[in-house]
Motif scaffolding. Structure first.
Motif, PDB file in Angstrom:
ATOM      1  N   ASN A 149     -66.577 -88.117  30.651  1.00 48.85           N
ATOM      2  CA  ASN A 149     -67.271 -88.674  29.497  1.00 48.85           C
ATOM      3  C   ASN A 149     -66.509 -89.842  28.857  1.00 48.85           C
ATOM      4  OD1 ASN A 149     -69.750 -86.938  29.254  1.00 48.85           O
ATOM      5  ND2 ASN A 149     -68.157 -85.371  29.368  1.00 48.85           N
ATOM      6  N   VAL A 150     -66.605 -89.998  27.537  1.00 49.54           N
ATOM      7  CA  VAL A 150     -66.052 -91.172  26.870  1.00 49.54           C
ATOM      8  C   VAL A 150     -64.540 -91.245  27.036  1.00 49.54           C
ATOM      9  CG1 VAL A 150     -65.853 -92.398  24.675  1.00 49.54           C
ATOM     10  CG2 VAL A 150     -67.946 -91.146  25.208  1.00 49.54           C
ATOM     11  N   ARG A 151     -63.880 -90.094  27.093  1.00 52.20           N
ATOM     12  CA  ARG A 151     -62.429 -90.098  27.279  1.00 52.20           C
ATOM     13  C   ARG A 151     -62.056 -90.727  28.617  1.00 52.20           C
ATOM     14  NH1 ARG A 151     -61.100 -84.714  26.822  1.00 52.20           N
ATOM     15  NH2 ARG A 151     -61.030 -84.936  24.559  1.00 52.20           N
ATOM     16  N   GLU A 152     -62.831 -90.409  29.660  1.00 50.89           N
ATOM     17  CA  GLU A 152     -62.564 -90.993  30.973  1.00 50.89           C
ATOM     18  C   GLU A 152     -62.802 -92.495  30.954  1.00 50.89           C
ATOM     19  OE1 GLU A 152     -63.949 -90.528  35.685  1.00 50.89           O
ATOM     20  OE2 GLU A 152     -65.065 -89.512  34.095  1.00 50.89           O
ATOM     21  N   LEU A 153     -63.864 -92.933  30.287  1.00 46.28           N
ATOM     22  CA  LEU A 153     -64.151 -94.361  30.168  1.00 46.28           C
ATOM     23  C   LEU A 153     -63.022 -95.065  29.422  1.00 46.28           C
ATOM     24  CD1 LEU A 153     -66.028 -96.839  30.360  1.00 46.28           C
ATOM     25  CD2 LEU A 153     -67.114 -96.055  28.234  1.00 46.28           C
ATOM     26  N   ALA A 154     -62.531 -94.460  28.344  1.00 49.99           N
ATOM     27  CA  ALA A 154     -61.446 -95.068  27.570  1.00 49.99           C
ATOM     28  C   ALA A 154     -60.189 -95.225  28.415  1.00 49.99           C
ATOM     29  CB  ALA A 154     -61.159 -94.220  26.326  1.00 49.99           C
ATOM     30  N   ASN A 155     -59.871 -94.210  29.204  1.00 42.61           N
ATOM     31  CA  ASN A 155     -58.671 -94.278  30.045  1.00 42.61           C
ATOM     32  C   ASN A 155     -58.798 -95.348  31.125  1.00 42.61           C
ATOM     33  OD1 ASN A 155     -57.510 -92.193  28.592  1.00 42.61           O
ATOM     34  ND2 ASN A 155     -58.205 -90.604  29.995  1.00 42.61           N
ATOM     35  N   LEU A 156     -59.994 -95.462  31.725  1.00 40.13           N
ATOM     36  CA  LEU A 156     -60.213 -96.484  32.744  1.00 40.13           C
ATOM     37  C   LEU A 156     -60.082 -97.882  32.149  1.00 40.13           C
ATOM     38  CD1 LEU A 156     -61.088 -97.159  35.701  1.00 40.13           C
ATOM     39  CD2 LEU A 156     -63.428 -97.270  34.816  1.00 40.13           C
ATOM     40  N   LEU A 157     -60.631 -98.070  30.957  1.00 39.89           N
ATOM     41  CA  LEU A 157     -60.571 -99.388  30.326  1.00 39.89           C
ATOM     42  C   LEU A 157     -59.156 -99.737  29.877  1.00 39.89           C
ATOM     43  CD1 LEU A 157     -63.905 -99.306  28.324  1.00 39.89           C
ATOM     44  CD2 LEU A 157     -63.379-100.688  30.333  1.00 39.89           C
ATOM     45  N   GLU A 158     -58.375 -98.738  29.532  1.00 36.17           N
ATOM     46  CA  GLU A 158     -56.975 -99.020  29.196  1.00 36.17           C
ATOM     47  C   GLU A 158     -56.245 -99.554  30.432  1.00 36.17           C
ATOM     48  OE1 GLU A 158     -53.058 -96.878  27.192  1.00 36.17           O
ATOM     49  OE2 GLU A 158     -54.924 -95.743  27.464  1.00 36.17           O
ATOM     50  N   ARG A 159     -56.519 -98.930  31.593  1.00 37.05           N
ATOM     51  CA  ARG A 159     -55.926 -99.425  32.841  1.00 37.05           C
ATOM     52  C   ARG A 159     -56.454-100.824  33.157  1.00 37.05           C
ATOM     53  NH1 ARG A 159     -53.468 -98.648  37.545  1.00 37.05           N
ATOM     54  NH2 ARG A 159     -54.521 -99.024  39.525  1.00 37.05           N
ATOM     55  N   ALA A 160     -57.741-101.055  32.907  1.00 39.88           N
ATOM     56  CA  ALA A 160     -58.330-102.361  33.174  1.00 39.88           C
ATOM     57  C   ALA A 160     -57.686-103.445  32.315  1.00 39.88           C
ATOM     58  CB  ALA A 160     -59.835-102.314  32.924  1.00 39.88           C
ATOM     59  N   MET A 161     -57.399-103.139  31.070  1.00 38.21           N
ATOM     60  CA  MET A 161     -56.773-104.123  30.185  1.00 38.21           C
ATOM     61  C   MET A 161     -55.358-104.452  30.641  1.00 38.21           C
ATOM     62  SD  MET A 161     -58.868-105.217  27.886  1.00 38.21           S
ATOM     63  CE  MET A 161     -57.895-105.779  26.485  1.00 38.21           C
ATOM     64  N   ILE A 162     -54.670-103.459  31.190  1.00 42.83           N
ATOM     65  CA  ILE A 162     -53.331-103.720  31.722  1.00 42.83           C
ATOM     66  C   ILE A 162     -53.411-104.688  32.905  1.00 42.83           C
ATOM     67  CG2 ILE A 162     -51.346-102.662  32.875  1.00 42.83           C
ATOM     68  CD1 ILE A 162     -51.938-100.122  31.248  1.00 42.83           C
ATOM     69  N   LEU A 163     -54.448-104.526  33.746  1.00 41.21           N
ATOM     70  CA  LEU A 163     -54.597-105.354  34.946  1.00 41.21           C
ATOM     71  C   LEU A 163     -55.157-106.733  34.643  1.00 41.21           C
ATOM     72  CD1 LEU A 163     -56.106-102.627  37.335  1.00 41.21           C
ATOM     73  CD2 LEU A 163     -53.751-103.492  37.330  1.00 41.21           C
ATOM     74  N   SER A 164     -55.834-106.879  33.514  1.00 36.20           N
ATOM     75  CA  SER A 164     -56.515-108.140  33.202  1.00 36.20           C
ATOM     76  C   SER A 164     -55.532-109.143  32.585  1.00 36.20           C
ATOM     77  CB  SER A 164     -57.685-107.892  32.244  1.00 36.20           C
ATOM     78  OG  SER A 164     -58.610-106.978  32.798  1.00 36.20           O
ATOM     79  N   LYS A 165     -55.178-110.154  33.360  1.00 34.49           N
ATOM     80  CA  LYS A 165     -54.220-111.153  32.889  1.00 34.49           C
ATOM     81  C   LYS A 165     -54.904-112.358  32.241  1.00 34.49           C
ATOM     82  CE  LYS A 165     -50.824-108.770  34.664  1.00 34.49           C
ATOM     83  NZ  LYS A 165     -49.875-108.046  33.809  1.00 34.49           N
ATOM     84  N   GLY A 166     -56.176-112.578  32.582  1.00 39.10           N
ATOM     85  CA  GLY A 166     -56.869-113.747  32.061  1.00 39.10           C
ATOM     86  C   GLY A 166     -57.957-113.387  31.072  1.00 39.10           C
ATOM     87  N   ARG A 167     -59.010-114.196  31.050  1.00 42.92           N
ATOM     88  CA  ARG A 167     -60.104-114.016  30.101  1.00 42.92           C
ATOM     89  C   ARG A 167     -61.145-113.018  30.579  1.00 42.92           C
ATOM     90  NH1 ARG A 167     -63.137-117.987  30.228  1.00 42.92           N
ATOM     91  NH2 ARG A 167     -64.107-117.765  28.184  1.00 42.92           N
ATOM     92  N   THR A 168     -61.120-112.667  31.868  1.00 45.21           N
ATOM     93  CA  THR A 168     -62.141-111.783  32.440  1.00 45.21           C
ATOM     94  C   THR A 168     -61.604-110.367  32.603  1.00 45.21           C
ATOM     95  OG1 THR A 168     -63.124-113.633  33.644  1.00 45.21           O
ATOM     96  CG2 THR A 168     -63.697-111.421  34.386  1.00 45.21           C
ATOM     97  N   LEU A 169     -62.403-109.394  32.189  1.00 47.27           N
ATOM     98  CA  LEU A 169     -62.011-107.989  32.317  1.00 47.27           C
ATOM     99  C   LEU A 169     -62.037-107.584  33.793  1.00 47.27           C
ATOM    100  CD1 LEU A 169     -61.301-105.351  30.769  1.00 47.27           C
ATOM    101  CD2 LEU A 169     -63.748-104.797  30.880  1.00 47.27           C
ATOM    102  N   GLU A 170     -60.927-107.079  34.286  1.00 48.18           N
ATOM    103  CA  GLU A 170     -60.812-106.676  35.679  1.00 48.18           C
ATOM    104  C   GLU A 170     -60.742-105.148  35.754  1.00 48.18           C
ATOM    105  OE1 GLU A 170     -57.528-108.649  37.491  1.00 48.18           O
ATOM    106  OE2 GLU A 170     -58.086-110.635  36.703  1.00 48.18           O
ATOM    107  N   VAL A 171     -61.896-104.536  35.953  1.00 45.10           N
ATOM    108  CA  VAL A 171     -61.975-103.073  36.034  1.00 45.10           C
ATOM    109  C   VAL A 171     -61.791-102.635  37.483  1.00 45.10           C
ATOM    110  CG1 VAL A 171     -63.407-101.044  35.605  1.00 45.10           C
ATOM    111  CG2 VAL A 171     -63.523-103.006  34.043  1.00 45.10           C
ATOM    112  N   PRO A 172     -60.880-101.716  37.764  1.00 48.20           N
ATOM    113  CA  PRO A 172     -60.690-101.229  39.141  1.00 48.20           C
ATOM    114  C   PRO A 172     -61.841-100.314  39.561  1.00 48.20           C
ATOM    115  CG  PRO A 172     -59.267-100.017  37.631  1.00 48.20           C
ATOM    116  CD  PRO A 172     -59.948-101.093  36.816  1.00 48.20           C
TER     117      PRO A 172
END
Length: 359
Positions: A265-288
């Motif tokens: 649920n939302v907790r899983e989405l939040a954790n994935l997006l936290e990882r995505a923000m770590i990976l995103s170096k530029g202006r575009t969100l990079e979700v694994p």
């Protein structure tokens, strides 16, 4: 002479009682301060209720209805759906909002310690009780106590909880003095309490007392239209502490996130997006997104190729065909599948199931 001595004794007793009362109030304030400090330091993955979907709006309407009362509320839902947020919303919209919101996770505390955490204990009540302790019910005086994972409360402790709910009074562990409290209780669980009652693992009288006003928090898969707003919320929330400047969220990324079932649920989405923000170096969100496919459960079939989603899609289509695509009613597909009509409609959207033109 005797009267003067009696007056002095009476004054000494009164002063002693006054000092005891001051000491108890001081201890309560200290406990309350420690609790509030721990709350401030604790992590809250979600700070707001985000979304405009119909299922979520229905829940918020229930919150608005019950919050002004002092009724006990039972918040039901899968893990990670945000049950604590609903409990906090009830407190914040109630007449108790100026007092403390106290929470306790009944599953995170050993059963032998839980009674002391809830009701406190007297000095010497058991080995290691070197000082008096005030429990969460006393800390929550005048406010709201949130019992998370209430289904994990041991059977032997349930009568004491029932008593404080019915009579607003209890004794500390090892104590004899009855303590009166004014506390509103909000409980939450991801377990089926009715089934636990049938299995005699949960008292029926306590279940009925908790189930005064149940609120069912929908899982994220039943409100996929809220996912874009949740993604934007978490991206904005994480940007500053991570020093990221994400401005673009690709539409294909949002579509992939909408299609995923989100068992966490939302907790899983939040954790994935936290990882995505770590990976995103530029202006575009990079979700694994490849991680979502790895997490997706697989069905064990002979060919080993079908995913659980494929099996689910095939089964729903077969039932829809048998009911001539009638969703509601006692003979409709939703009833045959054991779910609400709105749940079935949400599931059909997620699985891409549409009615054939010839049907």
């Amino acid at each position: 002479m005797i009267e003067a001595v009696a007056r002095q004794v009476a004054m000494a007793v009164a002063n002693c009682l006054a000092f005891q009362e001051i000491a108890q109030l001081t201890q309560k304030l200290a406990e309350e301060r420690l609790y509030l400090e721990s709350e401030i330091c604790a992590e809250h993955p979600i700070e707001e209720i985000v979304g405009e979907s119909r299922p979520l709006r229905d829940v918020l309407q229930q919150v608005e209805t019950v919050a002004p009362t002092d009724a006990t509320v039972l918040v039901l839902g899968e893990t990670g759906t945000g049950k604590e947020l609903i409990a906090r919303a009830i407190h914040d919209r109630s007449g108790r909002r100026e007092r403390t919101f106290v929470k306790i996770n009944c599953a995170a505390i050993p059963s032998g310690v839980l009674e002391s955490e809830l009701f406190g204990h007297e000095r010497g009540a058991f080995t290691g009780a070197i000082a008096q302790k005030i429990g969460r019910f006393e800390v929550a005086e005048g406010g709201t106590l949130f019992l998370d994972e209430v289904g994990e409360i041991p059977l032997e402790l349930q009568p004491k909880l029932l008593r404080v709910l019915q009579e607003q009074e209890f004794e500390r562990v090892g104590g004899t003095r009855t303590i009166k409290v004014d506390v509103r209780l909000v409980a939450a669980t991801n377990r089926d309490l009715a089934r636990l009652v049938e299995e005699q693992r949960f008292r029926d009288d306590l279940y009925y007392r908790l189930n005064v006003f149940p609120i069912h928090v929908p899982p994220l898969r039943e409100r996929p239209e809220d996912i874009p707003a949740l993604v934007r919320f978490f991206v904005q929330r994480l940007a500053r502490p991570m020093n990221r400047h994400v401005e673009v969220i690709p539409s294909e990324t949002l579509e992939a996130l909408r299609r995923y079932a989100w068992p966490g649920n939302v907790r899983e989405l939040a954790n994935l997006l936290e990882r995505a923000m770590i990976l995103s170096k530029g202006r575009t969100l990079e979700v694994p997104l490849v991680e979502l496919e790895r997490r997706r459960p697989r069905a064990h079939h002979e060919d080993g190729a079908s995913t659980l989603e494929d099996v689910e899609r095939t089964h729903i289509r077969r039932v829809l065909g048998e009911t001539n695509w009638m969703l509601g009613g006692p003979r409709g597909a939703a009833a045959r599948l054991g779910m609400k009509r709105t749940t079935l409609q949400s599931l059909m959207r997620r699985l891409g199931i549409t009615r054939p033109r010839a049907a």
